[in-house]
Each structure stands twice: as C-alpha cells, then as structure tokens.
Design a protein around this motif. Structure first.
Motif, PDB file in Angstrom:
ATOM      1  N   VAL A  14      34.352   1.469  -0.686  1.00 33.47           N
ATOM      2  CA  VAL A  14      33.490   2.445  -1.534  1.00 33.47           C
ATOM      3  C   VAL A  14      32.283   3.222  -0.859  1.00 33.47           C
ATOM      4  O   VAL A  14      32.138   4.601  -1.092  1.00 33.47           O
ATOM      5  CB  VAL A  14      33.280   1.762  -2.932  1.00 33.47           C
ATOM      6  N   PHE A  15      31.689   2.556  -0.027  1.00 39.12           N
ATOM      7  CA  PHE A  15      30.560   3.291   0.487  1.00 39.12           C
ATOM      8  C   PHE A  15      30.855   4.166   1.783  1.00 39.12           C
ATOM      9  O   PHE A  15      30.453   5.117   2.093  1.00 39.12           O
ATOM     10  CB  PHE A  15      29.376   2.242   1.277  1.00 39.12           C
ATOM     11  N   ILE A  18      31.779   7.247  -0.202  1.00 43.75           N
ATOM     12  CA  ILE A  18      30.442   7.773  -0.319  1.00 43.75           C
ATOM     13  C   ILE A  18      30.131   8.655   0.698  1.00 43.75           C
ATOM     14  O   ILE A  18      29.756   9.700   0.589  1.00 43.75           O
ATOM     15  CB  ILE A  18      29.341   6.886  -1.033  1.00 43.75           C
ATOM     16  N   ILE A  23      33.596  10.320  -3.017  1.00 46.01           N
ATOM     17  CA  ILE A  23      33.204   9.915  -4.356  1.00 46.01           C
ATOM     18  C   ILE A  23      31.531  10.116  -4.278  1.00 46.01           C
ATOM     19  O   ILE A  23      31.063  10.072  -3.380  1.00 46.01           O
ATOM     20  CB  ILE A  23      33.542   8.759  -4.836  1.00 46.01           C
ATOM     21  N   HIS A  38      21.229   5.661  -5.576  1.00 51.57           N
ATOM     22  CA  HIS A  38      20.700   4.578  -6.600  1.00 51.57           C
ATOM     23  C   HIS A  38      22.188   3.921  -6.572  1.00 51.57           C
ATOM     24  O   HIS A  38      23.428   4.084  -6.677  1.00 51.57           O
ATOM     25  CB  HIS A  38      20.454   5.594  -7.816  1.00 51.57           C
ATOM     26  N   ASP A  39      21.932   2.339  -7.171  1.00 54.86           N
ATOM     27  CA  ASP A  39      23.001   1.661  -7.281  1.00 54.86           C
ATOM     28  C   ASP A  39      23.641   1.992  -8.746  1.00 54.86           C
ATOM     29  O   ASP A  39      22.722   2.225  -9.550  1.00 54.86           O
ATOM     30  CB  ASP A  39      22.649   0.069  -7.442  1.00 54.86           C
ATOM     31  N   ILE A  40      25.025   1.849  -8.739  1.00 52.95           N
ATOM     32  CA  ILE A  40      25.676   2.389 -10.160  1.00 52.95           C
ATOM     33  C   ILE A  40      25.325   1.212 -11.175  1.00 52.95           C
ATOM     34  O   ILE A  40      25.449   1.641 -12.386  1.00 52.95           O
ATOM     35  CB  ILE A  40      27.214   2.478  -9.622  1.00 52.95           C
ATOM     36  N   ALA A  41      25.002   0.040 -10.874  1.00 52.76           N
ATOM     37  CA  ALA A  41      24.908  -0.698 -11.794  1.00 52.76           C
ATOM     38  C   ALA A  41      23.516  -1.438 -11.802  1.00 52.76           C
ATOM     39  O   ALA A  41      23.256  -2.723 -11.069  1.00 52.76           O
ATOM     40  CB  ALA A  41      25.940  -1.826 -11.824  1.00 52.76           C
ATOM     41  N   HIS A  47      16.851   0.339  -8.294  1.00 49.45           N
ATOM     42  CA  HIS A  47      17.605  -0.316  -7.748  1.00 49.45           C
ATOM     43  C   HIS A  47      18.434   0.701  -6.782  1.00 49.45           C
ATOM     44  O   HIS A  47      19.285   1.396  -7.087  1.00 49.45           O
ATOM     45  CB  HIS A  47      18.636  -0.939  -8.504  1.00 49.45           C
ATOM     46  N   LEU A  49      20.272   1.526  -3.135  1.00 48.26           N
ATOM     47  CA  LEU A  49      21.147   0.768  -1.965  1.00 48.26           C
ATOM     48  C   LEU A  49      20.659   1.928  -0.687  1.00 48.26           C
ATOM     49  O   LEU A  49      20.765   3.107  -0.579  1.00 48.26           O
ATOM     50  CB  LEU A  49      22.483   0.951  -2.243  1.00 48.26           C
ATOM     51  N   ASN A  97      23.406  -8.926   0.895  1.00 42.46           N
ATOM     52  CA  ASN A  97      24.248 -10.035   0.782  1.00 42.46           C
ATOM     53  C   ASN A  97      25.254 -10.038   1.990  1.00 42.46           C
ATOM     54  O   ASN A  97      25.894  -8.889   2.297  1.00 42.46           O
ATOM     55  CB  ASN A  97      25.039  -9.714  -0.706  1.00 42.46           C
ATOM     56  N   GLN A 104      28.755 -10.994  -1.108  1.00 39.13           N
ATOM     57  CA  GLN A 104      28.862  -9.669  -0.541  1.00 39.13           C
ATOM     58  C   GLN A 104      30.110  -8.994  -1.157  1.00 39.13           C
ATOM     59  O   GLN A 104      30.899  -9.572  -1.327  1.00 39.13           O
ATOM     60  CB  GLN A 104      29.068  -9.471   0.608  1.00 39.13           C
ATOM     61  N   GLU A 105      30.000  -7.877  -1.880  1.00 42.39           N
ATOM     62  CA  GLU A 105      31.287  -7.163  -2.533  1.00 42.39           C
ATOM     63  C   GLU A 105      31.731  -6.238  -1.888  1.00 42.39           C
ATOM     64  O   GLU A 105      32.908  -5.681  -1.786  1.00 42.39           O
ATOM     65  CB  GLU A 105      30.986  -6.929  -3.984  1.00 42.39           C
ATOM     66  N   VAL A 106      30.913  -5.165  -1.375  1.00 45.10           N
ATOM     67  CA  VAL A 106      31.176  -3.877  -0.503  1.00 45.10           C
ATOM     68  C   VAL A 106      31.092  -4.353   0.769  1.00 45.10           C
ATOM     69  O   VAL A 106      29.909  -4.475   1.276  1.00 45.10           O
ATOM     70  CB  VAL A 106      30.447  -2.803  -1.202  1.00 45.10           C
ATOM     71  N   HIS A 110      24.783  -2.988   3.810  1.00 52.64           N
ATOM     72  CA  HIS A 110      23.723  -2.440   2.932  1.00 52.64           C
ATOM     73  C   HIS A 110      22.619  -3.203   2.689  1.00 52.64           C
ATOM     74  O   HIS A 110      22.862  -4.360   2.656  1.00 52.64           O
ATOM     75  CB  HIS A 110      24.464  -1.775   1.554  1.00 52.64           C
ATOM     76  N   HIS A 112      20.018  -3.775  -0.294  1.00 49.08           N
ATOM     77  CA  HIS A 112      19.299  -3.339  -2.042  1.00 49.08           C
ATOM     78  C   HIS A 112      17.800  -3.493  -1.647  1.00 49.08           C
ATOM     79  O   HIS A 112      16.947  -3.993  -1.243  1.00 49.08           O
ATOM     80  CB  HIS A 112      19.820  -4.446  -2.721  1.00 49.08           C
TER      81      HIS A 112
HETATM   82  P1  5GP Z   1      26.936  -6.462  -2.886  1.00 50.28           P
HETATM   83  O1  5GP Z   1      27.218  -7.346  -3.847  1.00 50.28           O
HETATM   84  O2  5GP Z   1      28.083  -5.785  -1.847  1.00 50.28           O
HETATM   85  O3  5GP Z   1      25.661  -6.686  -1.961  1.00 50.28           O
HETATM   86  O4  5GP Z   1      26.510  -5.142  -3.542  1.00 50.28           O
HETATM   87  C1  5GP Z   1      27.288  -4.042  -3.935  1.00 50.28           C
HETATM   88  C2  5GP Z   1      26.646  -3.111  -4.939  1.00 50.28           C
HETATM   89  O5  5GP Z   1      27.164  -1.702  -4.716  1.00 50.28           O
HETATM   90  C3  5GP Z   1      26.455  -3.344  -6.112  1.00 50.28           C
HETATM   91  O6  5GP Z   1      25.182  -3.721  -6.601  1.00 50.28           O
HETATM   92  C4  5GP Z   1      27.201  -2.361  -6.975  1.00 50.28           C
HETATM   93  O7  5GP Z   1      26.855  -2.231  -8.166  1.00 50.28           O
HETATM   94  C5  5GP Z   1      27.081  -1.419  -6.091  1.00 50.28           C
HETATM   95  N1  5GP Z   1      28.210  -0.258  -6.244  1.00 50.28           N
HETATM   96  C6  5GP Z   1      29.513  -0.665  -6.310  1.00 50.28           C
HETATM   97  N2  5GP Z   1      30.089   0.508  -6.217  1.00 50.28           N
HETATM   98  C7  5GP Z   1      29.482   1.560  -6.289  1.00 50.28           C
HETATM   99  C8  5GP Z   1      29.589   2.984  -6.368  1.00 50.28           C
HETATM  100  O8  5GP Z   1      30.762   3.460  -6.476  1.00 50.28           O
HETATM  101  N3  5GP Z   1      28.505   3.735  -6.503  1.00 50.28           N
HETATM  102  C9  5GP Z   1      27.188   3.146  -6.574  1.00 50.28           C
HETATM  103  N4  5GP Z   1      26.159   3.892  -6.189  1.00 50.28           N
HETATM  104  N5  5GP Z   1      26.744   1.839  -6.278  1.00 50.28           N
HETATM  105  C10 5GP Z   1      28.013   1.115  -6.109  1.00 50.28           C
END
Ligand code: 5GP
Length: 128
Positions: A14-15, A18, A23, A38-41, A47, A49, A97, A104-106, A110, A112
């Motif tokens: 996803v990054f 971006i 996106i 800005h983080d989406i959540a 918050h 990134l 992360n 780590q998810e993405v 990155h 935070h």
């Molecule tokens: P991780 O767990 O990999 O360190 O964090 C990934 C972060 O990316 C999460 O805080 C999540 O909310 C954020 N994130 C995931 N998809 C998107 C997106 O499409 N746009 C933005 N701005 N943040 C995202």
C-alpha cells in the motif's frame, strides 16, 4: 505465509501505491528521500507515517542497504516533520514495527510519529 518486513520488496504494497500516487494520502511533507502522511487509523491525536522513497521492506533492510544519503535524508525528514508539527517542545514518540514479533503489517519501511497527548510508558504486550 510471508512475514511482512522479511524477504523481497513487494511493489504492490500500500505504501508503494501511495508513493506512485495510485491511492491518496493526507500528505504532510515530501522531499527527495521521504514522504510523510497521516495514518489512516490514528492511534494518537497526531499519528503520522514517514516513509523513505526507496524500496526497503523494513528497518533492518533500510539499515543494511540504505545509502548514506538516503539514511541521513530520511532521519532529517522525520525530525523536520516533527518540528513542523510543533512537537519538539511537548515531545513525541517514534516507533518502527519490524517483522512478525514487531507486528509489522505494511512491508515498506516506515516510522510512526505519535504526538498530541501524554503517551504513557512504552508498549504493552497483548493479553493472552
Ligand atoms: P505497521 O503495523 O506496518 O507498522 O503499520 C502500518 C500502518 O499503516 C498502520 O498504522 C495502518 O493504519 C496504516 N495504513 C495502512 N493502510 C493505509 C493506507 O492506505 N493509508 C494510510 N494513510 N495509512 C495506512
């Protein structure tokens, strides 16, 4: 099942999308080496990134393979963004992360940047 942050870079993360403008994001800052948005959540009042523009899957990958100019540019960008957001005086937290245990998810390196409130002490383990 691949572990995010380990292995080859996935250009469909996803990054990466971006960075390519495929996106949208709420962009805060951009220069040669970094993009901040800005983080989406959000997990704090502020918050953000910060990501390098290069293809690095994790902090470990960036630390091992990043060029001196990329690493210096990225670190300075993180500092600049924090200052620009007025966080130097009240303070803030940086977190990256890495891999499975890091959560780590993405799979694009990155950092935070959290701020805007007292953030408490460190991290807590999930309850069993
Ligand atoms: P991780 O767990 O990999 O360190 O964090 C990934 C972060 O990316 C999460 O805080 C999540 O909310 C954020 N994130 C995931 N998809 C998107 C997106 O499409 N746009 C933005 N701005 N943040 C995202």
């Amino acid at each position: 099942m691949p572990v995010p942050g380990v292995g080859d870079y996935d250009d469909q993360n996803v990054f990466a999308k971006i960075l390519r403008g495929e996106i949208p994001c709420r962009r805060i800052y951009e220069d040669l080496h970094a993009l901040a948005f800005h983080d989406i959540a959000p997990q704090a009042p502020l918050h953000v990134l910060v990501i390098p523009k290069g293809r690095y899957v994790s902090f470990a990958d960036f630390a091992a393979k990043g060029g001196e100019d990329e690493i210096a540019g990225f670190v300075r960008a993180v500092g600049h963004v924090a200052s620009q957001l007025g966080l130097d005086a009240p303070g803030y937290r940086l977190l990256s992360n890495m891999g499975r245990d890091g959560g780590q998810e993405v799979p694009h390196f990155h950092v935070h940047l959290f701020g805007g409130a007292m953030l408490g002490r460190m991290v807590s383990l999930p309850s069993a």
